[in-house]
Design a protein around this motif. Structure first.
Motif, PDB file in Angstrom:
ATOM      1  N   LEU A 247      -9.567  36.047  11.958  1.00 56.72           N
ATOM      2  CA  LEU A 247      -8.955  37.099  11.148  1.00 56.72           C
ATOM      3  C   LEU A 247      -9.558  37.112   9.743  1.00 56.72           C
ATOM      4  O   LEU A 247      -9.903  38.165   9.209  1.00 56.72           O
ATOM      5  CB  LEU A 247      -7.442  36.871  11.074  1.00 56.72           C
ATOM      6  CG  LEU A 247      -6.620  37.921  10.324  1.00 56.72           C
ATOM      7  CD1 LEU A 247      -6.702  39.272  11.014  1.00 56.72           C
ATOM      8  CD2 LEU A 247      -5.169  37.463  10.209  1.00 56.72           C
ATOM      9  N   GLU A 248      -9.695  35.930   9.151  1.00 58.18           N
ATOM     10  CA  GLU A 248     -10.277  35.832   7.811  1.00 58.18           C
ATOM     11  C   GLU A 248     -11.734  36.277   7.809  1.00 58.18           C
ATOM     12  O   GLU A 248     -12.189  36.940   6.874  1.00 58.18           O
ATOM     13  CB  GLU A 248     -10.155  34.396   7.305  1.00 58.18           C
ATOM     14  CG  GLU A 248      -8.735  33.975   6.988  1.00 58.18           C
ATOM     15  CD  GLU A 248      -8.607  32.503   6.656  1.00 58.18           C
ATOM     16  OE1 GLU A 248      -7.600  32.119   6.052  1.00 58.18           O
ATOM     17  OE2 GLU A 248      -9.509  31.709   7.028  1.00 58.18           O
TER      18      GLU A 248
ATOM     19  N   ALA B  18     -10.544  42.280   2.920  1.00 60.92           N
ATOM     20  CA  ALA B  18      -9.855  41.728   1.755  1.00 60.92           C
ATOM     21  C   ALA B  18      -8.600  41.028   2.258  1.00 60.92           C
ATOM     22  O   ALA B  18      -8.056  41.384   3.308  1.00 60.92           O
ATOM     23  CB  ALA B  18      -9.489  42.823   0.758  1.00 60.92           C
ATOM     24  N   ILE B  19      -8.163  40.027   1.514  1.00 59.52           N
ATOM     25  CA  ILE B  19      -6.985  39.254   1.910  1.00 59.52           C
ATOM     26  C   ILE B  19      -6.046  39.067   0.730  1.00 59.52           C
ATOM     27  O   ILE B  19      -6.477  38.826  -0.397  1.00 59.52           O
ATOM     28  CB  ILE B  19      -7.388  37.886   2.490  1.00 59.52           C
ATOM     29  CG1 ILE B  19      -7.973  38.072   3.894  1.00 59.52           C
ATOM     30  CG2 ILE B  19      -6.217  36.918   2.549  1.00 59.52           C
ATOM     31  CD1 ILE B  19      -8.402  36.811   4.579  1.00 59.52           C
TER      32      ILE B  19
ATOM     33  N   TYR C 213     -10.172  37.748  -2.236  1.00 60.44           N
ATOM     34  CA  TYR C 213      -8.989  36.969  -1.868  1.00 60.44           C
ATOM     35  C   TYR C 213      -8.040  36.923  -3.057  1.00 60.44           C
ATOM     36  O   TYR C 213      -8.391  36.417  -4.117  1.00 60.44           O
ATOM     37  CB  TYR C 213      -9.404  35.556  -1.468  1.00 60.44           C
ATOM     38  CG  TYR C 213      -8.333  34.717  -0.800  1.00 60.44           C
ATOM     39  CD1 TYR C 213      -8.380  34.447   0.563  1.00 60.44           C
ATOM     40  CD2 TYR C 213      -7.289  34.177  -1.534  1.00 60.44           C
ATOM     41  CE1 TYR C 213      -7.413  33.669   1.178  1.00 60.44           C
ATOM     42  CE2 TYR C 213      -6.316  33.395  -0.933  1.00 60.44           C
ATOM     43  CZ  TYR C 213      -6.378  33.140   0.428  1.00 60.44           C
ATOM     44  OH  TYR C 213      -5.411  32.365   1.019  1.00 60.44           O
ATOM     45  N   ALA C 214      -6.833  37.470  -2.878  1.00 62.18           N
ATOM     46  CA  ALA C 214      -5.825  37.477  -3.942  1.00 62.18           C
ATOM     47  C   ALA C 214      -4.655  36.600  -3.507  1.00 62.18           C
ATOM     48  O   ALA C 214      -3.964  36.911  -2.537  1.00 62.18           O
ATOM     49  CB  ALA C 214      -5.354  38.898  -4.212  1.00 62.18           C
TER      50      ALA C 214
ATOM     51  N   HIS D  82      -6.750  42.888   5.365  1.00 66.19           N
ATOM     52  CA  HIS D  82      -7.163  44.280   5.478  1.00 66.19           C
ATOM     53  C   HIS D  82      -8.309  44.386   6.478  1.00 66.19           C
ATOM     54  O   HIS D  82      -9.296  43.650   6.390  1.00 66.19           O
ATOM     55  CB  HIS D  82      -7.612  44.814   4.120  1.00 66.19           C
ATOM     56  CG  HIS D  82      -6.493  44.950   3.132  1.00 66.19           C
ATOM     57  ND1 HIS D  82      -5.775  46.111   2.968  1.00 66.19           N
ATOM     58  CD2 HIS D  82      -5.959  44.049   2.262  1.00 66.19           C
ATOM     59  CE1 HIS D  82      -4.854  45.940   2.043  1.00 66.19           C
ATOM     60  NE2 HIS D  82      -4.937  44.692   1.602  1.00 66.19           N
ATOM     61  N   GLY D  83      -8.183  45.319   7.431  1.00 61.13           N
ATOM     62  CA  GLY D  83      -9.225  45.535   8.412  1.00 61.13           C
ATOM     63  C   GLY D  83     -10.269  46.510   7.901  1.00 61.13           C
ATOM     64  O   GLY D  83     -10.174  47.035   6.788  1.00 61.13           O
ATOM     65  N   THR D  84     -11.259  46.786   8.725  1.00 61.37           N
ATOM     66  CA  THR D  84     -12.301  47.738   8.335  1.00 61.37           C
ATOM     67  C   THR D  84     -11.752  49.158   8.255  1.00 61.37           C
ATOM     68  O   THR D  84     -12.342  50.021   7.605  1.00 61.37           O
ATOM     69  CB  THR D  84     -13.470  47.697   9.337  1.00 61.37           C
ATOM     70  OG1 THR D  84     -12.947  47.846  10.669  1.00 61.37           O
ATOM     71  CG2 THR D  84     -14.217  46.374   9.241  1.00 61.37           C
TER      72      THR D  84
END
Length: 284
Positions: A106-107, A112-113, A169-170, A227-229
């Motif tokens: 997933l990462e 974005a994460i 990454y936030a 967040h996916g593509t």
């Protein structure tokens, strides 16, 4: 080819999205099977992630379902083209439970994460001694080699955020997590200093919710929003002592994205957070 016994979360997601497209179009599995010269059982297995599907067949189904969302169709075709054995976490297949591979995958594919942590540090930014302390505290106790493997896997997750093609990454971390002294003063200080170091990376944001915040925010369990593509492929991962859960329902995505917005509003800004963490490290 026989059905997969243990499809990955990403393979399951591909099938689930195909099922959504079919149901929105009002088509039955039997009708879809007829289009592909197969039966309803095979369509059900594809939609459950137990069988793969080619990009060409995805596009045929998309046309049949009157779906003209080209970015989504392309994203689904890209998932279909992925093969096992091409990424670092595949080395742990059959060694760690599938959930460990799913979170790394997933990462890897996230654009974005965002995360929120209330009692521990974000997984990819844990030091070796800190993560080892956590795994050695699991009940019932893990064998030494299992602890070593889990620590090794956790450290390798850094690659998605520290390499040349690093993912934004936030991280939102509660002050409670910063003040926990897992492993003792030395381990804690090393971990806090490393978190400060990581916060300087151009793609990383670390913000702290201080004890002085007076608003309850419903993210007491570790939450990761990937967040996916395309927005339809966004995913929420909720961690707990009984295992992780992956959520992709529209209502869940909206809820947790909103909760992370609230948590961010309640946190210190990046510069204040960095100084805050540094001060706690000096006190430890």
């Amino acid at each position: 080819m026989p059905p997969r016994d243990n499809p990955s979360a990403r393979q399951i997601r591909l099938g689930a999205e195909l099922r959504k497209l079919r149901e929105r179009a009002g088509r039955t599995a039997r009708e879809s099977g007829g289009l592909l010269s197969t039966d309803a059982a095979r369509i059900s297995n594809i939609e459950a992630g137990r069988l793969g599907i080619s990009a060409e067949r995805i596009r045929r189904l998309a046309t049949f379902y009157q779906c003209d969302d080209e970015p989504l169709i392309t994203a689904l075709c890209e998932i279909a083209a992925e093969r096992r054995g091409t990424h670092w976490f595949d080395d742990y297949r059959g060694v760690l439970t599938p959930g460990w591979l799913d979170i790394a995958e997933l990462e890897l594919h996230a654009t974005a994460i965002r995360t929120s942590q209330s009692t521990t540090m974000p997984g990819p930014f844990q030091t070796e001694t800190y993560s080892r302390t956590l795994f050695e505290g699991v009940t019932p106790a893990l064998p030494a080699n299992e602890v070593d493997t889990r620590v090794e896997h956790r450290l390798k997750r850094r690659a998605a955020f520290e390499g040349p093609t690093s993912t934004p990454y936030a991280a939102i971390v509660h002050e409670a997590a910063l003040r926990m002294r897992f492993g003792g003063r030395k381990v804690t200080r090393e971990q806090l200093e490393y978190l400060v170091e990581v916060s300087h990376l151009p793609n990383v944001s670390v913000r702290v919710i201080p004890f002085t915040n007076e608003r309850f925010i419903e993210v007491t369990q570790p939450v990761m929003y990937a967040h996916g593509t395309v927005p339809q492929l966004d995913t929420v991962q909720i961690d707990s002592a009984s295992g992780g859960r992956f959520l992709d329902a529209e209502a869940d995505l909206k809820k947790y994205n909103g909760l992370l917005d609230i948590a961010e509003e309640a946190s210190l800004d990046e510069a204040e957070s960095r100084q805050f963490i540094h001060n706690i490290a000096q006190e430890t």
